[in-house]
Write a protein that holds these residues in place. Structure first.
Motif, PDB file in Angstrom:
ATOM      1  N   ASP A 181      51.186  96.516  12.943  1.00 15.62           N
ATOM      2  CA  ASP A 181      52.478  97.188  12.872  1.00 15.62           C
ATOM      3  C   ASP A 181      52.828  97.418  11.411  1.00 15.62           C
ATOM      4  O   ASP A 181      53.207  96.496  10.699  1.00 15.62           O
ATOM      5  CB  ASP A 181      53.533  96.319  13.562  1.00 15.62           C
ATOM      6  N   ARG A 182      52.701  98.682  10.959  1.00 20.71           N
ATOM      7  CA  ARG A 182      52.984  99.044   9.567  1.00 20.71           C
ATOM      8  C   ARG A 182      54.300  99.821   9.454  1.00 20.71           C
ATOM      9  O   ARG A 182      54.493 100.572   8.520  1.00 20.71           O
ATOM     10  CB  ARG A 182      51.839  99.893   8.991  1.00 20.71           C
ATOM     11  N   ARG A 183      55.205  99.594  10.395  1.00 18.82           N
ATOM     12  CA  ARG A 183      56.448 100.353  10.368  1.00 18.82           C
ATOM     13  C   ARG A 183      57.406  99.855   9.283  1.00 18.82           C
ATOM     14  O   ARG A 183      58.255 100.612   8.817  1.00 18.82           O
ATOM     15  CB  ARG A 183      57.151 100.250  11.730  1.00 18.82           C
ATOM     16  N   HIS A 184      57.288  98.611   8.908  1.00 16.83           N
ATOM     17  CA  HIS A 184      58.198  98.019   7.940  1.00 16.83           C
ATOM     18  C   HIS A 184      57.380  97.369   6.821  1.00 16.83           C
ATOM     19  O   HIS A 184      56.304  96.805   7.064  1.00 16.83           O
ATOM     20  CB  HIS A 184      59.090  96.970   8.606  1.00 16.83           C
ATOM     21  N   ASP A 185      57.895  97.460   5.611  1.00 19.78           N
ATOM     22  CA  ASP A 185      57.214  96.830   4.467  1.00 19.78           C
ATOM     23  C   ASP A 185      55.768  97.282   4.391  1.00 19.78           C
ATOM     24  O   ASP A 185      54.834  96.473   4.316  1.00 19.78           O
ATOM     25  CB  ASP A 185      57.285  95.306   4.565  1.00 19.78           C
ATOM     26  N   GLY A 186      55.556  98.582   4.435  1.00 17.06           N
ATOM     27  CA  GLY A 186      54.210  99.134   4.439  1.00 17.06           C
ATOM     28  C   GLY A 186      53.421  98.767   3.204  1.00 17.06           C
ATOM     29  O   GLY A 186      53.968  98.535   2.128  1.00 17.06           O
ATOM     30  N   ALA A 187      52.113  98.669   3.341  1.00 12.88           N
ATOM     31  CA  ALA A 187      51.241  98.365   2.216  1.00 12.88           C
ATOM     32  C   ALA A 187      51.182  99.562   1.269  1.00 12.88           C
ATOM     33  O   ALA A 187      51.416 100.703   1.668  1.00 12.88           O
ATOM     34  CB  ALA A 187      49.845  98.020   2.718  1.00 12.88           C
ATOM     35  N   PRO A 188      50.853  99.328  -0.009  1.00  7.09           N
ATOM     36  CA  PRO A 188      50.816 100.431  -0.975  1.00  7.09           C
ATOM     37  C   PRO A 188      49.673 101.410  -0.752  1.00  7.09           C
ATOM     38  O   PRO A 188      49.639 102.459  -1.393  1.00  7.09           O
ATOM     39  CB  PRO A 188      50.677  99.705  -2.316  1.00  7.09           C
ATOM     40  N   GLU A 189      48.735 101.095   0.124  1.00  4.79           N
ATOM     41  CA  GLU A 189      47.656 102.029   0.415  1.00  4.79           C
ATOM     42  C   GLU A 189      47.285 101.918   1.887  1.00  4.79           C
ATOM     43  O   GLU A 189      47.608 100.941   2.564  1.00  4.79           O
ATOM     44  CB  GLU A 189      46.433 101.750  -0.450  1.00  4.79           C
ATOM     45  N   PHE A 190      46.607 102.952   2.373  1.00  5.47           N
ATOM     46  CA  PHE A 190      46.110 102.941   3.738  1.00  5.47           C
ATOM     47  C   PHE A 190      44.607 103.154   3.640  1.00  5.47           C
ATOM     48  O   PHE A 190      44.125 104.283   3.531  1.00  5.47           O
ATOM     49  CB  PHE A 190      46.763 104.037   4.583  1.00  5.47           C
ATOM     50  N   HIS A 191      43.879 102.055   3.613  1.00  8.01           N
ATOM     51  CA  HIS A 191      42.421 102.107   3.541  1.00  8.01           C
ATOM     52  C   HIS A 191      41.900 100.916   4.329  1.00  8.01           C
ATOM     53  O   HIS A 191      41.901  99.779   3.844  1.00  8.01           O
ATOM     54  CB  HIS A 191      41.925 102.057   2.102  1.00  8.01           C
ATOM     55  N   LEU A 192      41.512 101.171   5.579  1.00  7.14           N
ATOM     56  CA  LEU A 192      41.074 100.142   6.497  1.00  7.14           C
ATOM     57  C   LEU A 192      39.595 100.329   6.782  1.00  7.14           C
ATOM     58  O   LEU A 192      39.126 101.458   6.922  1.00  7.14           O
ATOM     59  CB  LEU A 192      41.867 100.227   7.808  1.00  7.14           C
ATOM     60  N   ARG A 193      38.860  99.216   6.902  1.00  9.13           N
ATOM     61  CA  ARG A 193      37.437  99.373   7.175  1.00  9.13           C
ATOM     62  C   ARG A 193      36.848  98.138   7.829  1.00  9.13           C
ATOM     63  O   ARG A 193      37.329  97.014   7.648  1.00  9.13           O
ATOM     64  CB  ARG A 193      36.658  99.701   5.904  1.00  9.13           C
ATOM     65  N   THR A 194      35.805  98.391   8.631  1.00  4.75           N
ATOM     66  CA  THR A 194      34.926  97.357   9.151  1.00  4.75           C
ATOM     67  C   THR A 194      33.500  97.840   8.887  1.00  4.75           C
ATOM     68  O   THR A 194      33.288  98.845   8.191  1.00  4.75           O
ATOM     69  CB  THR A 194      35.132  97.142  10.660  1.00  4.75           C
ATOM     70  N   ASN A 195      32.519  97.156   9.483  1.00  3.30           N
ATOM     71  CA  ASN A 195      31.140  97.612   9.336  1.00  3.30           C
ATOM     72  C   ASN A 195      30.893  98.948  10.024  1.00  3.30           C
ATOM     73  O   ASN A 195      29.886  99.601   9.759  1.00  3.30           O
ATOM     74  CB  ASN A 195      30.171  96.567   9.906  1.00  3.30           C
ATOM     75  N   ARG A 196      31.799  99.349  10.902  1.00  4.11           N
ATOM     76  CA  ARG A 196      31.559 100.565  11.665  1.00  4.11           C
ATOM     77  C   ARG A 196      32.587 101.666  11.409  1.00  4.11           C
ATOM     78  O   ARG A 196      32.215 102.815  11.228  1.00  4.11           O
ATOM     79  CB  ARG A 196      31.530 100.232  13.164  1.00  4.11           C
ATOM     80  N   ILE A 197      33.852 101.360  11.418  1.00  2.00           N
ATOM     81  CA  ILE A 197      34.878 102.400  11.298  1.00  2.00           C
ATOM     82  C   ILE A 197      35.672 102.186  10.028  1.00  2.00           C
ATOM     83  O   ILE A 197      36.112 101.079   9.731  1.00  2.00           O
ATOM     84  CB  ILE A 197      35.824 102.384  12.519  1.00  2.00           C
ATOM     85  N   ARG A 198      35.847 103.272   9.270  1.00  2.02           N
ATOM     86  CA  ARG A 198      36.666 103.213   8.057  1.00  2.02           C
ATOM     87  C   ARG A 198      37.654 104.365   8.091  1.00  2.02           C
ATOM     88  O   ARG A 198      37.313 105.490   8.482  1.00  2.02           O
ATOM     89  CB  ARG A 198      35.776 103.318   6.817  1.00  2.02           C
ATOM     90  N   ALA A 199      38.903 104.083   7.707  1.00  3.41           N
ATOM     91  CA  ALA A 199      39.961 105.098   7.710  1.00  3.41           C
ATOM     92  C   ALA A 199      40.726 105.025   6.402  1.00  3.41           C
ATOM     93  O   ALA A 199      41.049 103.932   5.913  1.00  3.41           O
ATOM     94  CB  ALA A 199      40.908 104.866   8.884  1.00  3.41           C
ATOM     95  N   HIS A 200      41.026 106.212   5.847  1.00  2.00           N
ATOM     96  CA  HIS A 200      41.771 106.296   4.593  1.00  2.00           C
ATOM     97  C   HIS A 200      42.762 107.449   4.687  1.00  2.00           C
ATOM     98  O   HIS A 200      42.449 108.504   5.250  1.00  2.00           O
ATOM     99  CB  HIS A 200      40.826 106.530   3.415  1.00  2.00           C
ATOM    100  N   SER A 201      43.968 107.233   4.144  1.00  2.00           N
ATOM    101  CA  SER A 201      44.966 108.304   4.153  1.00  2.00           C
ATOM    102  C   SER A 201      45.923 108.131   2.984  1.00  2.00           C
ATOM    103  O   SER A 201      46.577 107.089   2.864  1.00  2.00           O
ATOM    104  CB  SER A 201      45.755 108.300   5.462  1.00  2.00           C
ATOM    105  N   GLU A 202      46.002 109.152   2.149  1.00  2.00           N
ATOM    106  CA  GLU A 202      47.009 109.163   1.092  1.00  2.00           C
ATOM    107  C   GLU A 202      48.402 109.365   1.686  1.00  2.00           C
ATOM    108  O   GLU A 202      49.381 108.819   1.190  1.00  2.00           O
ATOM    109  CB  GLU A 202      46.696 110.265   0.074  1.00  2.00           C
ATOM    110  N   HIS A 203      48.487 110.156   2.743  1.00  2.00           N
ATOM    111  CA  HIS A 203      49.782 110.426   3.371  1.00  2.00           C
ATOM    112  C   HIS A 203      50.437 109.161   3.903  1.00  2.00           C
ATOM    113  O   HIS A 203      51.669 109.073   3.966  1.00  2.00           O
ATOM    114  CB  HIS A 203      49.624 111.421   4.526  1.00  2.00           C
ATOM    115  N   LEU A 204      49.617 108.198   4.322  1.00  2.00           N
ATOM    116  CA  LEU A 204      50.161 106.998   4.938  1.00  2.00           C
ATOM    117  C   LEU A 204      50.419 105.864   3.943  1.00  2.00           C
ATOM    118  O   LEU A 204      50.741 104.751   4.361  1.00  2.00           O
ATOM    119  CB  LEU A 204      49.232 106.517   6.062  1.00  2.00           C
TER     120      LEU A 204
END
Length: 287
Positions: free
Chosen positions: A197-220
């Protein structure tokens, strides 16, 4: 185990980039279980569903999964497939699309003849274009939503309750998305499914990853969003494991509703010891 990822950005149209595999040369070790397909689904800025997916018959075919995919929309679903039923064919590759909804699944269920008969009884067998248990589950859900006059939560609950009572189940974890809403369900406890849940106190970046799926977004960056994944994708302490039988619904306003819709274990549980060697290998790969 198939890898799931879902992202809901609310009413904001955002751009996100996804990678579904690392470089092929880093995955060529014979000791590793090779994925059998990868796919992405998004509802674009016009609220239209778009699918990009590809089976992987050999590592030389993995370019689609290793390249960066930039998608723009409100809700996103990503999937990495480890096949248990169905050939390596685009029709058997997640996500699936029915009635303008996007669906992905991981887990194993048996009794497909029982499920096929049920789909024929309710006139939903024509929704199944491939061979997977996942698409059959989706067809049952779609038919149940229709019977509940478009109420997705009620239809999803009714369909999974029927499965829990009628067919052997090892795991049925699902992600279901429209342009405005996302639903996630974990059942039973065999596989994990997390929500961030990133609705509150969001992190300064959106860059999530595992060994299989990685997601990045400047907008988020510092924008609200809700994420679902089969693994924790970073060190954020807000990752929460769904309870077995828990349904989470995130609406257009990013309101999160949780309910325990399957409080009891399956009537015909499949244990890990009951899995075939191929199913065990697919469900419990370490990468």
């Amino acid at each position: 185990m198939c890898r799931l990822f879902g992202l809901h950005a609310g009413t904001d149209v955002v751009t996100a980039t996804f990678w579904l595999l690392d470089a092929p040369d880093s995955l060529a070790e014979q000791s590793r279980r090779n994925p059998d397909g990868t796919g992405l689904g998004v509802f674009d800025e016009h609220r239209r569903p778009q699918l990009r997916k590809e089976p992987i018959a050999a590592w030389q075919d993995a370019e689609f999964a290793t390249q960066a995919h930039q998608l723009t929309g409100t809700t996103f679903v990503a999937h990495v497939r480890y096949a248990t039923t169905g050939a390596l064919d685009v029709r058997n590759t997640h996500p699936f699309l029915q009635d303008e909804r996007v669906f992905a699944h991981n887990g194993v269920l048996e009794g497909l003849d029982i499920l096929d008969e049920r789909l024929r009884e309710i006139g939903a067998d024509e929704l199944v274009l491939g061979q997977t248990d996942s698409e059959r589950v989706f067809a049952l859900i779609t038919a149940s939503i229709r019977a509940h006059h478009g109420d997705v939560s009620a239809g999803l609950t009714d369909a999974l309750q029927w499965l829990a009572a009628n067919v052997p189940i090892y795991a049925v974890n699902v992600l279901l998305a429209t342009a405005t809403d996302v639903w996630a369900l974990r059942y039973p406890e065999s596989h994990e499914l997390y929500v961030l849940d990133r609705r509150h106190d969001g992190a300064p970046e959106f860059h999530l990853r595992t060994n299989r799926i990685r997601a990045h977004s400047e907008h988020l960056r510092e924008r609200p969003s809700v994420v679902f994944a089969t693994e924790r994708m970073d060190g954020d302490q807000r990752w929460r494991l769904l309870d077995p039988g828990e349904l989470v619904h995130v609406d257009a306003a990013l309101q999160v509703n949780r309910s325990l819709v399957l409080p009891d274990p399956p009537r015909y549980p499949i244990s890990r010891a009951d899995l075939s060697e191929s199913a065990l290998h697919a469900q419990h790969t370490s990468v």
